[in-house]
Structure formats: C-alpha cells, structure tokens
Write an enzyme that holds these catalytic residues in place. Structure first.
Site: not given
Ligand code: B3K
Ligand code: ZN
Length: 847
Positions: A254, A289-290
């Site tokens: 995600a 998390h997101e």
């Molecule tokens: N920040 C994104 C991950 C992005 C990956 C890029 N290859 C998801 C996360 O860690 O929440």
């Molecule tokens: Zn993350």
C-alpha cells in the site's frame, strides 16, 4: 549508474512554492501540463529537473517559450542553465506526454484493468513530469483532471467537480513522492469520522464494482486507526476527506499518498468467505500503517532516501503498538519477532546485510527492506524502553512540534530524544549506521547471595563494514526463584561495553534468569540453558514473550538434535503436553507454542552454529518431530480439536481467531497421523476461508490434495485474491519432491497471469517458501526461478528485484548448492539490458 552517497547530499538550490498540474487522461497519450513556481536560494544555479520516459512537448519560463538550445534534455532529466533563468522567482511551465497503458513497471502513472493509478514513491513522479523529484522539495499542489472516468481523485480536498473534470487542492506542502491520482469506474463504501476537535472527515474506500460488500472491515479499521493516533500520540487528521483506493495491480502492499492512500486490493478487501483471520489482522495493520504515515512520513518527511527508516521504522513501530492494543500485546510481539528473525535476521546474516540507514545505493527501491522497516521499528522500540513511556511521549511531542512541515534526518530524530531526556545517544546511533545482528553471549554465576550476569557482545563483519564497535543494548531481565516466584522484577540493564557484568545482591538461592524479556533488543542471544531450565521458563515465566521463547528454544534444540541424528528426549514433548493441558493459557499463545520452527529458521540456526544445513534432513527432522508429538498426545489433541469448534457467526476478533488458530495448529499435528481424515472433513464443511485454507494446507502437506485443490479452483476461479492463495498454498506446503513439478505445471495454468505482481509472487514465493523443494540438490528449482526473474525483469524490474532475495541465503549451504545458486545469479547478472534494480541486487548477492 554510479552509486548515490549520503555524504554527497546538497540542498536543492531553489524553493518550490506551488505546483499546478493539469492532466488530460488518455491511455496512450496523457497530457500533463505543469506550472512550477521556483525561487532561487542561491545565485546563478542551474535548474535541474528529473524526468524519465517523458515526451517533452514544450517548455516555457515566465510565459516565454524555450527552444532546444536553451536547455539540455537527457534520458534522465531536463537542465536549464542559470543564464536562461530570471534571477528572481519565476514560473516554469512544461507540457509532457506519457503512455500509462504501456507502463508495465507500475511506477508513475499506469493502468490496472481500465483504471488509472499512480505509484510515485520513491522516484516515480519523474515518470509523470519534469520535476525536482526528491523528498526535501516540498510544495503545495493544485491538480485538475480531465477524463471520461466517472471518478477522478487526487490528493487534498475536492474544490470543484463536474462530469469529466475534477479539481483538487492539497493545502499541505508535500514531496512529489506523495502525489497520487486515480481515475476509473469506482464505487465508494463511505463513512464519517469526527476528529478530537470535532471536525467531520468524509472517509471512503473506493473499489471496482462488485467489491463494495468487502470494504466495511477496512473502513472500520481506518476509523479505529484515526482514533488511536489521537489517543496514543495526540495526532489529529488534517483534511476534510480521506480516500483509500483498492487496485489489483500493485508492486507492494500500500502507499500513504496524502489524503489518497492507494492499496493493493489484497490488503483492503475482506469477507469471511474469502479472507483468513491473518488477512483481517494484516489489513487492519496496513490500514493503520498508511494512515499513521500522515504524521510520520507526510507532515514530517525524509530529507533524502537514506533516511527512509525515519518514516518507516517509526511508522511500523506505531502500527505494531496499535495492533497490540487492538489484539493483545503478547501474541503480537511473538508474531513480530518471528517475522523479524525470519526476514531481517536472515537478511542481516547474508550478502544483502545493510544498516537501517544505508549510506549508498544504486536503486532506492531495493532498500525497502526488513532492515529498514522492521529493524527500524525495533530501534524505536529500544528508545521507548530506554526512556520509558513518559519520556518516549515527551520526545515524540517535541518531534512533532519541532519538525512539522520539514524533511528530516536520523540526526534530527535522535536530537529530539537527547534534548527531551538529557541523555547522550551518540553510541546508540550505531544501531542506525551499523549493519549486522549483534550476538549477545551470557554466562551467570552465584556466590554468597550475589548473582552475576556476564554479557559479551559481538557483531560479525558485514559488507563494507569489517570492524564493529559495541552497541548500546537495553537488556530487560527478571529473576525467578526455583518455585517460579519473581525475586527480581523486570529491570532494563543497559549494556554499552563489549563485555559487561551486572550483579544482583541479597538472594537466598540461585535464581533462574529470564533474559531479553519482550525481546528488548534485536540481538541473537546465546546461552547454554539446559532443557530443564527452558521447560521451567516455559511454565513459570511472567513475561509471555520469554515463555514462548523458552518453548521455541527447546523445539530448536530438539530439531537440531534430530538433524544430527540424536535421539529425542522427552522434555519437549512433556512441555507441549503441559501446555496442551493448561486451559488457562490464551489459545492464540498456545497455538504459537505448538507451531514448530520453520525449516528456514532451522537452517539459519545451524548456519549460525557454524554448520552446513542439509534441507532434506531438516525437512525429515521436522516432519518426524511433528509426527512424534501427534502420536504422543493424540487423545489430548483430538479433544482440543473437538472443543475449539467455533459456534455462531464469524468474527475475526481475537476471541474467535485465537481458538481457531489453536484448532488449526492442532490439526496440522493430527493430520500427520490420521491420514488426512480431519482435514478432509473440515475442508468439506468449512464456512470461512481461515478454516478452508487451513484444512487445504494440511491436505497439501500429505500430498493427497488433488481433489480438494480442483474443487477449490472450481469454486474460486473468479476471485483473484482467493486464487492467489490457491497458487501459494499448494507449493509452499507440499512434499518437497513435488514442489518444482507443480510450479512448472502451474505456470501453464491460464490463471497464471504473471504480469500481475500478486500472482507472480504467489507462485514464486510458494516455491521458494518450500525450503527443501527450492533447495533440491540438483539445482533445478534455482534454474526455474532464475528463468522467471529474467522473464519478469524487462516488464517489472521492481518486483523481479524484490523476488531475487530468495537467493539471499546462498552462502549458508553446501558447496554444490552454493555453486548452483551462484551460477544462476551470474547468469542473471550477465543478461544484456538487465534493469538497474535487478543488476544491483545480483551484484550485492554475489558480494
Ligand atoms: N511507503 C510505501 C512503500 C513504497 C515502496 C516503494 N518501492 C508503503 C509504506 O511503507 O507504507
Ligand atoms: Zn510505510
């Protein structure tokens, strides 16, 4: 391309105030008009913009069109020399064209089943328009979308919308990697969340038609996350709308784009018939998390990609805390440590070992690793433990107050802890800059009422880091008397030297130590505990993690003994018997204790002891132990299997999921001696995916699964998420000699749509997850796997590179297997036109 280095960091010579983006969508020729308002921060700087796979239509400065003589256009960007630019603030306008329908790498703007979607982290925005694509350039975005899709979404708040047009304004400055756009025929499952200050936020889960009835769990999980972040961290949401979109083609789990999170549909859609208890827990954790990234990642972001663990380690730590609060801390901690050891320790012990904050890379997408994420979270957890709950909260409050709106570094982060606590964390910082898992050896002695624990720490050399200095290690310890009372309650010892002793006075008798409680540091503890001590701790320790850990250590001892041809004594089986009879213990906890260590972890343990693991022998030892346990306790196990049958409507809550996990753990054992009778019956009667898949996995284990497998396929062939499970389960769990043959046959199945990351991963992770099947001695699985990496690489380099980590353990094995894996890696590395992603991985793997 040469490596990028942390020491080469320079601030961007311009500030970027506002960004105007106008999209006119078309699968083959989407037009992107960009208006960027820059102010120079230093004199006579050239304007360097990143850009890849873009067709440049026009470029103008303050309304004056530039000609090709005015700028330099390369495969990686656009440079406008200082003399072409006004000395003060100016606006750069570009028009570019891109082809989302041809974007199979799923980075930038791409299409998934007719829907437009973006993925910009880490460096995908440069595939949308020319831009300073680096996280320390933060700007306010104003976005318009013109397209004939019914739903047009971008970041921030919606300011205008009519048929075929939408306009979005994001008031919060952000780096380009958080940009998102979605357009398609989507349906919303909607709710409202009222924030702690009384603002109403519209919440939506957007899915393709037909998936609407599988969204409510995700929506409620979002609301729980929003509330939790207010209560635990004082963090309130900051826009009027929060959108989550589910997409089928996605490179990872995600993405936390501001106000518009985009999810792999696997981690959104849930119904009892199609998702397992574990899926539900994972969905809740990923939604959290997101969402938590909104403060730790978005409001405060990273100065450069070397600082990735600043946002990821902290956000993983926060989602772990959240899940612990929702579902129970003890089992969550055990799950997290299992995954830390299974993935991060494994990574750290091989050629891919790197510090949580790396200092060089060629392709940053290769550094979204267990080390950056999970070890990054462990480091935050250690800070929490060292400072205590109040100290941790004070530090986080200061972090948000001091750095809101900024792009920060690990140094900024540690300074906040130093300033709020008055402590010196310069030694502690090594956790961020040094690679490798420290080994902590412990010896104890008792004399005249004084008990002494003597620790020694050592970290092996890792790539590029031959010498290691001692780390600051929080070791939580409790001491038990021989009747199981806690004579010295949990206390945190702070180890800072290579060798260090701690004493406890005034004890009547020699205590039993419980060391590294709650897994207080990501280290490998080495202690010569005899089986009776481990059995004692499994029964008496107050710390649930160490209770489980004792059982784990016992199982590991027994398994290694069996691999080496030793007879198994009764201690482990007796301890399991006691646990099976202990009805006061949490069922989920008992399930965790019944699960035997994985073959991969046994291989790792042998390697750590300086031995060469034999995959076939490990498989046989583990199967043998499971069979013996089943025979020894068959009555007790059968009783539990009967008594844990769920009644009433399905819920994924721990109250039901715990007993279900125990029941399936019991089934896996009984299945070894009942000819698959119970698994077959459960498969036939199961009304939820947890039991259906659990039963199927048990049948697969015996290799007697053909009929069930066909039935499952018939029933679920129209459901892509369930079919991913079908591909995975029959490979990961089958007898090793069947694994490769099955995998080969499955690649010919019309449902093997290998360009879809979830499907590719299901099949390949199924095979590589079958330890003895992947490591068959003739190397045929290695060859098959490498062939598929080579096939995927030109289509989707990110996923191909990620999947190459199946080879990260190649140095563990015997000469024959090592040679075979090495030659596959060399074959990949020699492939002309190999992606930067996979080429960096194979080079690092080869060392
Ligand atoms: N920040 C994104 C991950 C992005 C990956 C890029 N290859 C998801 C996360 O860690 O929440
Ligand atoms: Zn993350």
């Amino acid at each position: 391309a040469p490596a990028k280095r942390l020491i080469d960091y320079r601030p961007y010579p311009f500030t970027l105030e506002t960004v105007r983006l106008d999209f006119t969508l078309d699968p083959d020729a989407t037009e992107v008009r960009a208006g960027l308002s820059f102010s120079p921060r230093q004199e006579a700087a050239a304007l360097e913009l990143d850009g890849e796979d873009l067709e440049l239509v026009s470029v103008a400065v303050d309304g004056r069109a530039l000609t090709p003589d005015d700028y330099e256009l390369t495969k990686t960007g656009l440079t406008i020399p200082a003399h072409v630019l006004p000395p003060q603030a100016f606006t750069l306008e570009t028009v570019t064209r891109i082809a989302p329908s041809k974007n199979t790498a799923l980075e930038g703007l791409y299409m998934s089943k007719g829907m437009y979607c973006t993925q910009c982290e880490a460096e995908g925005f440069r595939k949308i328009t020319f831009y300073p694509d680096r996280p320390d350039v933060m700007a306010r975005f104003h976005v318009t979308i013109t397209g004939d899709q019914p739903v047009l979404l971008a970041n921030g708040d919606l300011v205008e919308s009519r048929e075929g047009y939408a306009e979005w304004v994001d008031p919060w400055p952000k780096p380009a990697y958080l940009f998102a756009l979605v357009a398609g025929d989507l349906r919303a499952h909607s709710g409202t969340f009222t924030t702690m200050s009384g603002r109403k936020v519209a919440t939506n889960i957007w899915v393709r038609p037909g998936d609407e009835d599988r969204c409510d769990f995700a929506l409620q999980a979002l609301h729980r996350s929003m509330r939790w972040d207010e209560e635990a961290y004082g963090r309130e949401y900051d826009l009027d709308i929060f959108n989550i979109v589910a997409v089928d083609d996605f490179n990872m789990g995600a993405m936390e784009n501001k106000g518009l999170n985009i999810f792999n549909s696997k981690w959104v859609l849930a119904s009892p018939e199609t998702a397992t208890d574990a899926d539900y827990e994972r969905i809740e954790g990923i939604i959290a998390h997101e969402y938590f990234h909104n403060w730790t990642g978005n409001r405060i972001t990273c100065r450069d990609w070397f600082q990735l663990c600043l946002k990821e380690g902290l956000t993983v730590y926060r989602d772990q805390q959240f899940t612990g609060d929702m579902r129970g801390h003890a089992t969550k901690r055990i799950d997290d440590v299992l995954s830390l050891r299974g993935r991060q320790f494994r990574e750290d012990r091989g050629p891919l070992s790197h510090p949580p904050r790396p200092d060089h890379y060629r392709e940053i997408n290769n550094f979204y690793t267990a080390t950056v994420y999970e070890k990054g979270a462990e480091i935050v957890g250690m800070l929490h433990r060292l400072l205590g709950a109040d100290g941790y909260r004070a530090a986080l409050d200061l972090y948000f107050e001091r750095h809101d709106g900024q792009a920060c570094t690990i140094e900024d982060w540690l300074k906040v802890f130093e300033d709020s606590s008055g402590r010196d964390l310069s030694q502690f910082k090594r956790w961020y800059t040094d690679a490798g898992t420290p080994t902590l050896r412990v010896r104890d002695s008792f004399k005249d009422g004084t008990y002494t624990l003597e620790f020694e720490q050592e970290t092996r050399p890792t790539p590029g880091q031959p010498e290691k200095l001692p780390r600051h290690i929080p070791i939580e310890v409790g001491l038990l008397s021989e009747n199981g009372d806690e004579v010295v309650p949990s206390t945190v010892l702070e180890m800072t030297e290579a060798k260090q002793s701690f004493t406890f006075d005034g004890l009547a008798t020699r205590p039993v130590p419980s060391i590294l409680r709650d897994f207080s540091a990501p280290v490998r503890l080495e202690r010569d505990a005899d089986t009776s001590e481990l059995a004692f701790l499994l029964t008496h320790d107050r710390d649930p993690f160490n209770r489980w850990e004792a059982g784990r250590a016992l199982a590991q001892k027994v398994l290694i003994g069996r691999v080496q041809g030793q007879a198994t004594d009764a201690s482990f089986s007796d301890a399991i018997g006691a646990l099976l009879r202990d009805e006061t213990a949490d069922p989920a906890f008992r399930a965790l204790c019944l699960n035997l260590p994985s073959e991969d972890s046994i291989a790792q343990a042998l390697y750590d002891q300086g031995e060469t693991p034999d995959p076939a022998a490990i498989y046989a030892a583990r199967e043998g132990l499971a069979r013996d346990l089943a025979s020894a306790h068959k009555t007790l196990l059968a009783e539990i299997f009967t008594n844990t049958e769920a009644t009433g409507p399905y819920s994924s809550d721990p109250e039901q999921a715990g007993p279900r996990a125990l029941r399936l753990a019991v089934l896996r054992l009984l299945n070894r001696i009942d000819g698959g009778a119970r698994a077959g019956a459960l498969f036939a009667s199961a009304e939820n995916m947890t039991e259906s898949l659990g039963a199927l996995a048990a049948l697969v284990q015996t290799g007697q699964d053909a009929a069930a497998m066909a039935e499952f396929r018939d029933r679920w062939q129209g459901d892509r998420l369930v079919m991913d499970k079908w591909f995975l389960v029959q490979l990961a769990n089958c007898p090793p000699e069947m694994a490769l043959e099955r995998a080969e046959a499955l690649t010919g199945d019309p449902l093997f749509t290998w360009k879809t990351p979830n499907r590719f991963r299901a099949l390949m992770a199924g095979l590589s997850g079958n330890h003895a099947g992947f490591h068959r001695a003739d190397g045929a699985s290695y060859r098959f796997y490498a062939d598929w990496l080579l096939k995927l690489d030109p289509v989707n380099p990110q996923v191909a590179a990620r999947m190459s980590t199946a080879f990260e353990t190649w140095t563990r094995y015997d000469e024959g297997r090592r040679e075979k894996m090495r030659s596959e890696l060399e074959r990949i590395a020699a492939q002309p036109g190999l992606s930067r992603d996979l080429s960096e991985m194979t080079q690092r793997l080869l060392g």
